[in-house]
Design a protein around this motif. Structure first.
Motif, mmCIF file in Angstrom:
data_model
loop_
_atom_site.group_PDB
_atom_site.id
_atom_site.type_symbol
_atom_site.label_atom_id
_atom_site.label_comp_id
_atom_site.label_asym_id
_atom_site.label_seq_id
_atom_site.Cartn_x
_atom_site.Cartn_y
_atom_site.Cartn_z
ATOM 1 N N ASP A 288 0.861 -1.182 0.000
ATOM 2 C CA ASP A 288 0.000 0.000 0.000
ATOM 3 C C ASP A 288 0.898 1.233 0.000
ATOM 4 O O ASP A 288 1.565 1.522 0.988
ATOM 5 C CB ASP A 288 -0.899 -0.021 1.235
ATOM 6 N N ASN A 289 0.932 1.920 -1.128
ATOM 7 C CA ASN A 289 1.742 3.120 -1.255
ATOM 8 C C ASN A 289 0.847 4.295 -1.649
ATOM 9 O O ASN A 289 0.530 4.471 -2.819
ATOM 10 C CB ASN A 289 2.851 2.937 -2.291
ATOM 11 N N PRO A 290 0.434 5.114 -0.681
ATOM 12 C CA PRO A 290 -0.397 6.266 -1.000
ATOM 13 C C PRO A 290 0.392 7.428 -1.607
ATOM 14 O O PRO A 290 -0.175 8.469 -1.908
ATOM 15 C CB PRO A 290 -0.991 6.661 0.356
ATOM 16 N N HIS A 291 1.686 7.225 -1.800
ATOM 17 C CA HIS A 291 2.544 8.274 -2.356
ATOM 18 C C HIS A 291 3.108 7.860 -3.710
ATOM 19 O O HIS A 291 4.274 8.119 -4.027
ATOM 20 C CB HIS A 291 3.679 8.596 -1.379
ATOM 21 N N GLY A 292 2.276 7.257 -4.544
ATOM 22 C CA GLY A 292 2.712 6.770 -5.848
ATOM 23 C C GLY A 292 3.191 7.864 -6.780
ATOM 24 O O GLY A 292 3.887 7.602 -7.746
ATOM 25 N N GLN A 293 2.834 9.110 -6.501
ATOM 26 C CA GLN A 293 3.249 10.246 -7.323
ATOM 27 C C GLN A 293 4.637 10.755 -6.930
ATOM 28 O O GLN A 293 5.182 11.626 -7.605
ATOM 29 C CB GLN A 293 2.234 11.378 -7.206
ATOM 30 N N PHE A 294 5.233 10.233 -5.888
ATOM 31 C CA PHE A 294 6.450 10.776 -5.307
ATOM 32 C C PHE A 294 7.567 11.003 -6.326
ATOM 33 O O PHE A 294 8.164 12.070 -6.370
ATOM 34 C CB PHE A 294 6.949 9.866 -4.168
ATOM 35 N N LEU A 295 7.858 10.020 -7.147
ATOM 36 C CA LEU A 295 8.968 10.150 -8.090
ATOM 37 C C LEU A 295 8.703 11.243 -9.131
ATOM 38 O O LEU A 295 9.654 11.870 -9.621
ATOM 39 C CB LEU A 295 9.251 8.819 -8.782
#
Length: 130
Positions: free
Chosen positions: A120-127
């Motif tokens: 579960d990665n709610p920060h998929g936009q990070f990159l």
């Protein structure tokens, strides 16, 4: 959306609603043992005790999540759920909190037919924001 895709979405909805209702036992039951959750970019956590503590702490700000869409892809017993989200909450001092991101979750279908999250990665936009 197929019935099986809806089942995956229902698993995500169940976890989100439980979190908003501070039902941490149900939140934890939405994950496989040893699941990985990324509360902060580049900092995955899989220790159950720390995960429970993090969810409990985060629930204290009374978060409300909204999603602006859902994509669900399934191959065999593995599914990916992708959704942009916005969260509003209030800090203990009354300060408004607003965050948003792109949730990327991987789920596995259990032998009993239930879908549980394994990542579960709610920060998929990070990159993309670097």
């Amino acid at each position: 959306m197929t019935r099986e895709q809806q089942n995956v979405l229902d698993a995500i909805t169940k976890m989100t609603e439980a979190f908003q209702n501070k039902d941490i036992d149900t939140v934890m039951a939405c994950y496989e043992p040893n699941a990985v959750i990324v509360f902060e970019p580049e900092s995955p956590i899989s220790d159950t005790h720390i995960l429970r503590e993090m969810f409990t702490k985060m629930s204290m700000v009374n978060p409300i999540f909204t999603y602006s869409g859902h994509e669900v892809f399934i191959t065999g017993n593995i599914a990916t759920h992708i959704a942009p989200w916005t969260m509003t909450a209030k800090a203990p001092d009354g300060t408004e909190i607003k965050q948003s991101g792109l949730s990327v979750a991987v789920l596995r279908k259990q032998k009993n037919g239930q879908w549980l999250m394994i990542l579960d990665n709610p920060h998929g936009q990070f990159l993309m924001n670097k």
